[in-house]
Design an enzyme around this catalytic site. Structure first.
Site, mmCIF file in Angstrom:
data_model
loop_
_atom_site.group_PDB
_atom_site.id
_atom_site.type_symbol
_atom_site.label_atom_id
_atom_site.label_comp_id
_atom_site.label_asym_id
_atom_site.label_seq_id
_atom_site.Cartn_x
_atom_site.Cartn_y
_atom_site.Cartn_z
ATOM 1 N N ASP A 173 0.869 -1.179 0.000
ATOM 2 C CA ASP A 173 0.000 0.000 0.000
ATOM 3 C C ASP A 173 0.905 1.228 0.000
ATOM 4 O OD1 ASP A 173 -1.692 2.198 1.017
ATOM 5 O OD2 ASP A 173 -3.145 0.622 1.452
ATOM 6 N N HIS B 49 -10.339 -5.791 -2.746
ATOM 7 C CA HIS B 49 -8.996 -5.929 -2.202
ATOM 8 C C HIS B 49 -9.028 -6.253 -0.724
ATOM 9 C CE1 HIS B 49 -9.992 -1.616 -1.945
ATOM 10 N NE2 HIS B 49 -9.149 -1.514 -0.935
ATOM 11 N N HIS C 76 -6.676 -5.963 2.787
ATOM 12 C CA HIS C 76 -5.538 -5.325 3.447
ATOM 13 C C HIS C 76 -4.910 -6.336 4.391
ATOM 14 C CE1 HIS C 76 -6.526 -1.016 2.531
ATOM 15 N NE2 HIS C 76 -7.745 -1.523 2.417
#
Length: 131
Positions: free
Chosen positions: A29, A93, A95
């Site tokens: 990220d 997505h 994390h």
């Protein structure tokens, strides 16, 4: 129009790749909440994770599990936290965040600012731990 994540997968936008297979892509990220914060995505663009087929969903989770194992080896932490959120990018997505306490997964607090060299080194460390 392709999402920013689809453009990353296509190589149109650079990323700090951690892992990839024929259906999934994992990369750091760029606004991490912790060093090693990684995003895991399906290469097929789907806005909402629960719109994936059962097989795609299961495969994505299994790929994320492998990436989490590599993060745990490469980044000093007690656990790797997992979150599915993200309304900002219309591409499913996950994390993965190295944590030592639950407060380490504060997505609404201050994010880290890491230099490109630090990001590249972190991505390389996690990628090496994938093997």
């Amino acid at each position: 129009m392709a999402s920013i994540f689809s453009r990353i997968v296509a190589g149109e936008i650079p990323s700090y790749k951690v892992a990839e297979d024929d259906r999934h892509y994992a990369f750091l990220d760029i606004s991490p909440v912790a060093a090693g914060h990684t995003l895991v995505i399906p290469k097929r663009e789907v806005d909402y994770i629960f719109d994936l087929s059962d097989e795609e969903y299961a495969d994505l989770q299994l790929f994320a599990k492998k990436v989490a194992g590599a993060i745990k080896k490469a980044v000093p932490c007690k656990r790797v936290g997992v979150a599915v959120m993200g309304l900002e990018v219309p591409h499913a997505h996950i994390h993965l965040v190295p944590i030592n306490r639950e407060a380490d997964m504060n997505f609404f607090g201050e994010h880290l600012s890491m230099q490109p060299e630090e990001m590249a080194s972190m991505a390389a460390s996690i990628a090496a731990a994938m093997e």
